[in-house]
Structure formats: C-alpha cells, structure tokens
Motif scaffolding. Structure first.
Motif: not given
Length: 189
Positions: A170-185
């Motif tokens: 779970i990647v937070l971009y605190p200034q760009s106000h985005r969250v990326a969720v990468f899941n590798l199985v």
C-alpha cells in the motif's frame, strides 16, 4: 486498580496498533469503483478509484502475460485511488492502510503486517512487474515527495501441496493525495 490499568493499556494498544487485516485485494470492475467513502474509526482518507495510468496499465498487462508464460506462476493487480485532503496534518500510511482494508472488509486472506518499507524493498519484490519501478513514482507522484509504503504478506494452502504467496504493498503519495495498491500473488504449481 490493576484491572483498570490493564484495561486502559489494552484499549490504548488497540487504538495505536496498526490494523490487523485479514484480506486480499480483489480487482473490481472500474464501473463500480467511483467514489467510495470509507467508514473507518481513525482514517480521514476517503478513497476515490482513479485507476492506473495507461503506462501503468501496460506495465501490469506485460507482467501478467509474462506470468502466464511461466504456467500461471503469478498474478498481479494494481489499484490507484485519489483522495481529497483538507487537514493541516499530512496524511499517514496508517490512514491509507485503514482506508484500503475498509474497502476490502469482505476479503479473507490472512495478511500479516511486515512493516513500513522503503521503495527499494518493494522494487525487489516486483518479479515480472519490474517495469513498475520507476513508473509508480513518475506516474503517480509529483517527483519530489517521499512515498510511504506498508507491506503485508500472506501464505496459505490453496490445494493439497500447493500454496499461494501474497505480497501486498500500500503506497501513499502524501503530497499528490494518491494511494496505489499493488498485490502480487505467486502460485505454487
């Protein structure tokens, strides 16, 4: 008196502990992911599904094709959210984690928190999705912000003698106000 102190300590520990998710993200159709308000007790982040950029989508398609080449050895998903932010305090990765897992409250994967990690730790786990490094930074961030990453892992039996291993970032971009969720199985075949 001792019981009261113990109860207070347990309550404070529960409030300050990172969320204990037991979920795996599952991709959901873009059409159903417009604005989603998250009812969480601590987080102020309201996630709005934005979806990956065209370049990130191409990176994901190439990675999943490579996985299929190796007998469906792995699968990857990437979700991108934006969120409005009006607070004077910066958003935290804990806020992002809580909001993401609130969206996945029905999932049953037993994720275990592995810690907040630097981007380099995530980039070492990308396998066939290595094109995401540095695209996750250049496509979603402003070029100068320090992303914050929470790493979760789960391993579980899916069939006799076969496991799946989930790496959830779970990647937070605190200034760009985005969250990326990468899941590798990764699949044991």
């Amino acid at each position: 008196m001792q019981l009261s102190v113990l109860a207070s300590a347990l309550w404070l520990g529960a409030c300050n502990a990172p969320p204990a998710p037991t979920e795996e993200p599952t991709p959901t159709p873009e059409a159903t992911q417009s604005v989603r308000s998250v009812a969480s007790r601590l987080s102020q982040i309201e996630l709005e599904y934005e979806g990956p950029t065209a370049l990130l989508e191409a990176d994901m398609e190439a990675g999943n094709e490579e996985c299929d080449t190796y007998n469906n050895w792995c699968d990857g998903t990437l979700e991108v959210y934006s969120f409005p932010w009006t607070s004077t305090q910066a958003p935290t990765v804990a806020d992002a984690v809580e909001s993401v897992f609130a969206l996945r409250q029905d999932d049953r994967i037993p994720f275990r928190f592995q810690g907040n990690v630097p981007f380099s730790t995530m980039s070492q786990q990308l396998f066939f999705f290595d094109a995401l490094d540095p695209h996750l930074l250049t496509e979603l961030g402003n070029g100068t912000e320090q992303v914050q990453i929470a790493y979760y892992y789960a391993s579980y039996l899916v069939a006799a003698g076969a496991h799946d291993w989930n790496h959830l970032f779970i990647v937070l971009y605190p200034q760009s106000h985005r969250v990326a969720v990468f899941n590798l199985v990764n699949h044991e075949t």
